[in-house]
Design a protein around this motif. Structure first.
Motif, PDB file in Angstrom:
ATOM      1  N   ILE A  12       3.091   3.130   9.375  1.00 51.08           N
ATOM      2  CA  ILE A  12       3.266   1.893  10.177  1.00 51.08           C
ATOM      3  C   ILE A  12       4.945   1.591  10.303  1.00 51.08           C
ATOM      4  O   ILE A  12       5.252   1.259   9.291  1.00 51.08           O
ATOM      5  CB  ILE A  12       2.357   0.699   9.637  1.00 51.08           C
ATOM      6  CG1 ILE A  12       0.899   1.207   9.398  1.00 51.08           C
ATOM      7  CG2 ILE A  12       2.599  -0.459  10.264  1.00 51.08           C
ATOM      8  CD1 ILE A  12       0.055   0.142   8.910  1.00 51.08           C
ATOM      9  N   ASP A  13       5.443   1.917  11.359  1.00 53.74           N
ATOM     10  CA  ASP A  13       6.903   1.824  11.605  1.00 53.74           C
ATOM     11  C   ASP A  13       7.242   0.213  11.228  1.00 53.74           C
ATOM     12  O   ASP A  13       7.151  -0.622  11.782  1.00 53.74           O
ATOM     13  CB  ASP A  13       7.022   2.010  13.139  1.00 53.74           C
ATOM     14  CG  ASP A  13       8.682   2.370  13.201  1.00 53.74           C
ATOM     15  OD1 ASP A  13       9.486   2.074  12.476  1.00 53.74           O
ATOM     16  OD2 ASP A  13       8.767   3.424  13.948  1.00 53.74           O
ATOM     17  N   GLY A  14       8.421   0.321  10.272  1.00 49.15           N
ATOM     18  CA  GLY A  14       9.176  -0.909   9.871  1.00 49.15           C
ATOM     19  C   GLY A  14       8.308  -1.653   8.981  1.00 49.15           C
ATOM     20  O   GLY A  14       8.885  -2.894   8.836  1.00 49.15           O
ATOM     21  N   MET A  15       7.060  -1.287   8.304  1.00 52.71           N
ATOM     22  CA  MET A  15       6.437  -2.160   7.639  1.00 52.71           C
ATOM     23  C   MET A  15       7.156  -2.739   6.508  1.00 52.71           C
ATOM     24  O   MET A  15       7.416  -2.272   5.576  1.00 52.71           O
ATOM     25  CB  MET A  15       5.018  -1.483   7.208  1.00 52.71           C
ATOM     26  CG  MET A  15       3.953  -2.377   6.454  1.00 52.71           C
ATOM     27  SD  MET A  15       2.252  -1.446   6.370  1.00 52.71           S
ATOM     28  CE  MET A  15       2.877   0.017   5.473  1.00 52.71           C
ATOM     29  N   LYS A  16       7.303  -4.120   6.449  1.00 56.80           N
ATOM     30  CA  LYS A  16       7.976  -4.979   5.339  1.00 56.80           C
ATOM     31  C   LYS A  16       7.084  -5.073   4.312  1.00 56.80           C
ATOM     32  O   LYS A  16       6.034  -5.820   4.604  1.00 56.80           O
ATOM     33  CB  LYS A  16       8.683  -6.047   5.640  1.00 56.80           C
ATOM     34  CG  LYS A  16       9.865  -6.652   4.923  1.00 56.80           C
ATOM     35  CD  LYS A  16      10.468  -7.747   5.492  1.00 56.80           C
ATOM     36  CE  LYS A  16      11.633  -8.190   4.830  1.00 56.80           C
ATOM     37  NZ  LYS A  16      12.813  -7.158   4.536  1.00 56.80           N
ATOM     38  N   PRO A  17       7.434  -4.833   2.967  1.00 57.76           N
ATOM     39  CA  PRO A  17       6.458  -5.033   1.851  1.00 57.76           C
ATOM     40  C   PRO A  17       5.905  -6.453   1.605  1.00 57.76           C
ATOM     41  O   PRO A  17       4.796  -6.768   1.400  1.00 57.76           O
ATOM     42  CB  PRO A  17       7.100  -4.676   0.479  1.00 57.76           C
ATOM     43  CG  PRO A  17       8.175  -3.672   1.015  1.00 57.76           C
ATOM     44  CD  PRO A  17       8.683  -3.944   2.402  1.00 57.76           C
ATOM     45  N   THR A  18       6.884  -7.266   1.780  1.00 63.74           N
ATOM     46  CA  THR A  18       6.401  -8.867   1.688  1.00 63.74           C
ATOM     47  C   THR A  18       5.566  -9.420   2.713  1.00 63.74           C
ATOM     48  O   THR A  18       4.538 -10.127   2.620  1.00 63.74           O
ATOM     49  CB  THR A  18       7.588  -9.800   1.637  1.00 63.74           C
ATOM     50  OG1 THR A  18       8.382  -9.711   2.827  1.00 63.74           O
ATOM     51  CG2 THR A  18       8.597  -9.715   0.482  1.00 63.74           C
ATOM     52  N   MET A  19       5.610  -8.684   3.689  1.00 67.65           N
ATOM     53  CA  MET A  19       4.687  -9.077   4.955  1.00 67.65           C
ATOM     54  C   MET A  19       3.274  -8.175   4.812  1.00 67.65           C
ATOM     55  O   MET A  19       2.147  -9.028   5.271  1.00 67.65           O
ATOM     56  CB  MET A  19       5.384  -8.781   6.514  1.00 67.65           C
ATOM     57  CG  MET A  19       6.522  -9.318   6.677  1.00 67.65           C
ATOM     58  SD  MET A  19       6.256 -11.164   6.721  1.00 67.65           S
ATOM     59  CE  MET A  19       7.224 -11.963   5.237  1.00 67.65           C
ATOM     60  N   VAL A  20       3.375  -7.174   4.465  1.00 65.12           N
ATOM     61  CA  VAL A  20       2.068  -6.664   4.020  1.00 65.12           C
ATOM     62  C   VAL A  20       1.151  -7.306   3.004  1.00 65.12           C
ATOM     63  O   VAL A  20      -0.002  -7.619   2.997  1.00 65.12           O
ATOM     64  CB  VAL A  20       2.469  -5.233   3.448  1.00 65.12           C
ATOM     65  CG1 VAL A  20       1.074  -4.402   2.985  1.00 65.12           C
ATOM     66  CG2 VAL A  20       3.049  -4.203   4.260  1.00 65.12           C
ATOM     67  N   GLU A  21       1.956  -7.885   1.931  1.00 63.63           N
ATOM     68  CA  GLU A  21       1.376  -8.589   0.832  1.00 63.63           C
ATOM     69  C   GLU A  21       0.830  -9.953   1.323  1.00 63.63           C
ATOM     70  O   GLU A  21      -0.217 -10.176   1.346  1.00 63.63           O
ATOM     71  CB  GLU A  21       2.526  -8.878  -0.177  1.00 63.63           C
ATOM     72  CG  GLU A  21       2.836  -7.623  -0.763  1.00 63.63           C
ATOM     73  CD  GLU A  21       3.973  -7.709  -1.789  1.00 63.63           C
ATOM     74  OE1 GLU A  21       4.456  -9.009  -2.009  1.00 63.63           O
ATOM     75  OE2 GLU A  21       4.826  -6.644  -1.947  1.00 63.63           O
ATOM     76  N   ARG A  22       1.560 -10.803   2.398  1.00 65.17           N
ATOM     77  CA  ARG A  22       0.903 -11.835   2.872  1.00 65.17           C
ATOM     78  C   ARG A  22      -0.030 -11.443   3.750  1.00 65.17           C
ATOM     79  O   ARG A  22      -1.134 -12.223   3.849  1.00 65.17           O
ATOM     80  CB  ARG A  22       2.200 -12.482   3.591  1.00 65.17           C
ATOM     81  CG  ARG A  22       3.448 -12.965   2.953  1.00 65.17           C
ATOM     82  CD  ARG A  22       4.216 -13.839   3.608  1.00 65.17           C
ATOM     83  NE  ARG A  22       5.581 -14.187   2.956  1.00 65.17           N
ATOM     84  CZ  ARG A  22       6.614 -14.605   3.433  1.00 65.17           C
ATOM     85  NH1 ARG A  22       6.751 -15.002   4.634  1.00 65.17           N
ATOM     86  NH2 ARG A  22       7.573 -14.998   2.609  1.00 65.17           N
ATOM     87  N   ALA A  23      -0.004 -10.405   4.504  1.00 61.19           N
ATOM     88  CA  ALA A  23      -1.080 -10.116   5.400  1.00 61.19           C
ATOM     89  C   ALA A  23      -2.445  -9.797   4.465  1.00 61.19           C
ATOM     90  O   ALA A  23      -3.445 -10.215   5.074  1.00 61.19           O
ATOM     91  CB  ALA A  23      -0.863  -8.828   6.382  1.00 61.19           C
ATOM     92  N   MET A  24      -2.401  -9.067   3.577  1.00 59.22           N
ATOM     93  CA  MET A  24      -3.379  -8.617   2.713  1.00 59.22           C
ATOM     94  C   MET A  24      -4.224  -9.985   2.024  1.00 59.22           C
ATOM     95  O   MET A  24      -5.284 -10.278   1.915  1.00 59.22           O
ATOM     96  CB  MET A  24      -3.015  -7.710   1.584  1.00 59.22           C
ATOM     97  CG  MET A  24      -2.968  -6.166   2.256  1.00 59.22           C
ATOM     98  SD  MET A  24      -2.848  -5.107   0.997  1.00 59.22           S
ATOM     99  CE  MET A  24      -1.479  -5.473   0.151  1.00 59.22           C
TER     100      MET A  24
END
Length: 486
Positions: A12-24
Motif C-alpha cells: 500500500i503505497d505511502g501508508m503512514k503508520p499513525t493513519m493505519v492505526e487510526r483506520a484500524m
C-alpha cells in the motif's frame, strides 16, 4: 514436507503508520486489523533513501538497496546515455522529458535495462523453482522469467503495441494496468489512472483467488499515495479504507476473512511514509550561475550540472571535467539553500554529510555498530544526524538507519555526485514545476517520511529482526524463505 501456504505480499503505497492505526481503531480497515490480530504489526519499517517509490519498489522486490539494484531515484541522469531518466514525477514533468520516453523508461527500461541484471527479483527467484506460481498486479518492478506481449484487449493498448513493439519478462501471471494481461478477465484500469488502480488490483486479485492461479501474489495498491499527495497524510484514513476494501474483496473471493487467512500467509507493507508539505525549495534558482542541463537535453555539450529533484530529495550530477574543483562550490551552494536539511557527497573514500548542526564523515569500519549490525568508521559531529552512541551502538532516531541508507545511495553507480535531503515540510518541485504544498510528500532521510507500516501473519519473521529494527529490504527474504527458495 507440507506445501507452504499461498502468500500475498500487498504494498500500500505511502501508508503512514499513525493513519493505519487510526483506520484500524475506527473500524475502517477490517482486513488489516484481521491480519494484525493474527500476526504482527510493525509501525517503523525503514524505507530506502531517497524514500521514493522506484527506489523502494526495487528494494522490496530484490531485498537489496540501490548500491546493488541500481535504481537511484524518481528522476536521474544516465551518464551512460547522457540524458535524464524520468519515471513519472508528474504529468507536467513527463511532458518536459517527452511522454513516450517517460513511458518507455518506466514500463520497459526500468526492469529490462536499469535494474541491475545480476540482482534477482522475488519473481525470478521463485520462477526458478518451477514449482511456485508467481503473479503480480501493476507494480514498478515486475521482472520474472515468463514472456508477456502487450495486451490487445483495448484500443489504447492495441495502439501501444504498434508504438512499442516489445515483450517483457515478468511473473507467470502479469497484470500491469491494461498494458499487460496474462489472461482475460473482466478487469479494467482505464490505463492505470489514479483512483482506478486499487480497484483494478482488487478485481485481478479476486479473479486469481477464485481460479486458483497463484502461489505467490504481489498485490500493488498505489492509490493511497496519490490521495495523500493531494490531500495530505492526515487524509489517509479514507484511502487506506479504500485499499482495505480491495483486500477484503480478495478475502471474500477466498471464502471470507477466516477461511482466507487459514489458507494464505499475508504481508502488507508501505514502501515509505508521507509528511505534510508547506513550502518549496528553489533548487534551480540557487544554481542559476551554473549551466544546467534542461529536460530537452539542449546544449548538453556545454552543460555543467544535471539536476534531479525527487520530491523531498534531490541529486546533483557534475558534468564538468574538473569535477574535483567544482564539488566544493556546489556543496557550499547546496548547504545555503533554504529548506535543505542535509547535503551528502564523496570525499577521499568516505561519505560526508553536512547541515546546520555540523558535519560528519563515515565509511565501513570498526568504530561503532548501527542498530541493524552494520559497522562504521565515524569522524565529526554526531549532532549532524542527531545521533547518540550507547554501548558502542549508534542510534539516529530522527534519521533511521541513516549510515547504511546514505552509503547505499552514494555508492549506487547511477546516483548523483551530491545528494540533498529536505527539512520537514519542504519539497523540491519537479521539472514540471509541480509540488504538493498543503498536501503530502516523501523522499527524505528524515523519519517523517521514512518509517512505514508493516503487518504480517502466517509467515516467519527473520530471526535477526527479533530486535525490531525492520527495513523494507527484509521482505524479499521473508517471501523466498517461505517457499524454501532463499
Amino acid at each position: 514436507m507440507a506445501k507452504p501456504r499461498k502468500l500475498v505480499l500487498t504494498v500500500i503505497d505511502g501508508m503512514k503508520p499513525t493513519m493505519v492505526e487510526r483506520a484500524m481503531k475506527a473500524g475502517s480497515a477490517p482486513a488489516l486489523k484481521a491480519i494484525a490480530d493474527r500476526g504482527q504489526y510493525v509501525p517503523d519499517c525503514v524505507a530506502a533513501f531517497p524514500s521514493v517509490t522506484p527506489v523502494c519498489a526495487a528494494t522490496i522486490a530484490t531485498g537489496r538497496l540501490q548500491d546493488e539494484h541500481e535504481i537511484p531515484s524518481m528522476n536521474w541522469y544516465s551518464r551512460a546515455e547522457q540524458r535524464y531518466v524520468e519515471y513519472g514525477s508528474s504529468f507536467s514533468a513527463s511532458r518536459k522529458f517527452g511522454l513516450n520516453r517517460q513511458l518507455v523508461d518506466t514500463i520497459f527500461n526500468m526492469n529490462a535495462a536499469h535494474l541491475a541484471p545480476d540482482v534477482p527479483t522475488i519473481f525470478e527467484t521463485l520462477d526458478d523453482t518451477e514449482s511456485v506460481r508467481t503473479a503480480c498486479t501493476t507494480y514498478l518492478i515486475y521482472r520474472g522469467r515468463h514472456p508477456h506481449e502487450i495486451s490487445r484487449d483495448f484500443a489504447l493498448t492495441r495502439a501501444a503495441s504498434q508504438l512499442f513493439k516489445r515483450a517483457v519478462l515478468g511473473p507467470r501471471e502479469l497484470f500491469y494496468a491494461d498494458i499487460f494481461a496474462s489472461r482475460k478477465t473482466s478487469c479494467w484500469s482505464r490505463m492505470g489512472i489514479p483512483g482506478m488502480r486499487d480497484q483494478h488490483a482488487g478485481c485481478v486479485g479476486s479473479h486469481l483467488v477464485e481460479h486458483d492461479l497463484f502461489d505467490f501474489l504481489l498485490l500493488s495498491l498505489p492509490d493511497n499515495d496519490a490521495h495523500s499527495h493531494k490531500n495530505g497524510p492526515h487524509a489517509q484514513i479514507q484511502s487506506i479504507a479504500a485499499a482495505d476494501a480491495e483486500l477484503w474483496r480478495i478475502m471474500e473471493a477466498g471464502g471470507g476473512t477466516e477461511a482466507f487467512l487459514d489458507e494464505h500467509a499475508m504481508i502488507v507493507m508501505a514502501d515509505h511514509s508521507h509528511s505534510h508539505i508547506e513550502r518549496t525549495i528553489d533548487l534551480t534558482g540557487a544554481l542559476v550561475d551554473w549551466r544546467v542541463l534542461p529536460p530537452s537535453g539542449a546544449g548538453a555539450r556545454h552543460a555543467e550540472l544535471a539536476l534531479c529533484p525527487a520530491q523531498r530529495s534531490a541529486m546533483i550530477y557534475l558534468l564538468l571535467e574538473s569535477r574535483e574543483s567544482a564539488l566544493p562550490r556546489v556543496v557550499a551552494t547546496a548547504l545555503a539553500i533554504e529548506g535543505v536539511d542535509l547535503v551528502m557527497w564523496w570525499d577521499a573514500e568516505r561519505v560526508r554529510i553536512a547541515g546546520e548542526r555540523g558535519e560528519l564523515s563515515f565509511a565501513p569500519g570498526d568504530d561503532v555498530a548501527d542498530v541493524r549490525g552494520g559497522r562504521w568508521s565515524l569522524d565529526g559531529e554526531l549532532d549532524t544526524l542527531l545521533g547518540t552512541i550507547e554501548d558502542g551502538v549508534l542510534s539516529c532516531e530522527n534519521y533511521p538507519d541513516a549510515l547504511a541508507r546514505v552509503w547505499a545511495a552514494m555508492t549506487c553507480p547511477t546516483s548523483g555526485d551530491v545528494l540533498l535531503s529536505a527539512e520537514p515540510a519542504y519539497e523540491f518541485p519537479d521539472w514540471g514545476n509541480r509540488a504538493h504544498v498543503r498536501g503530502g510528500s516523501h523522499g527524505s532521510l528524515h523519519r517523517v517520511d521514512s518509517l512505514g507500516a508493516l503487518l504480517f501473519c502466517g509467515v516467519q519473521a527473520p530471526s535477526e529482526r527479533a530486535d525490531g529494527n525492520w527495513s523494507i529490504a527484509d521482505i524479499a527474504a521473508m517471501v523466498t524463505g517461505h517457499f524454501g527458495a532463499a
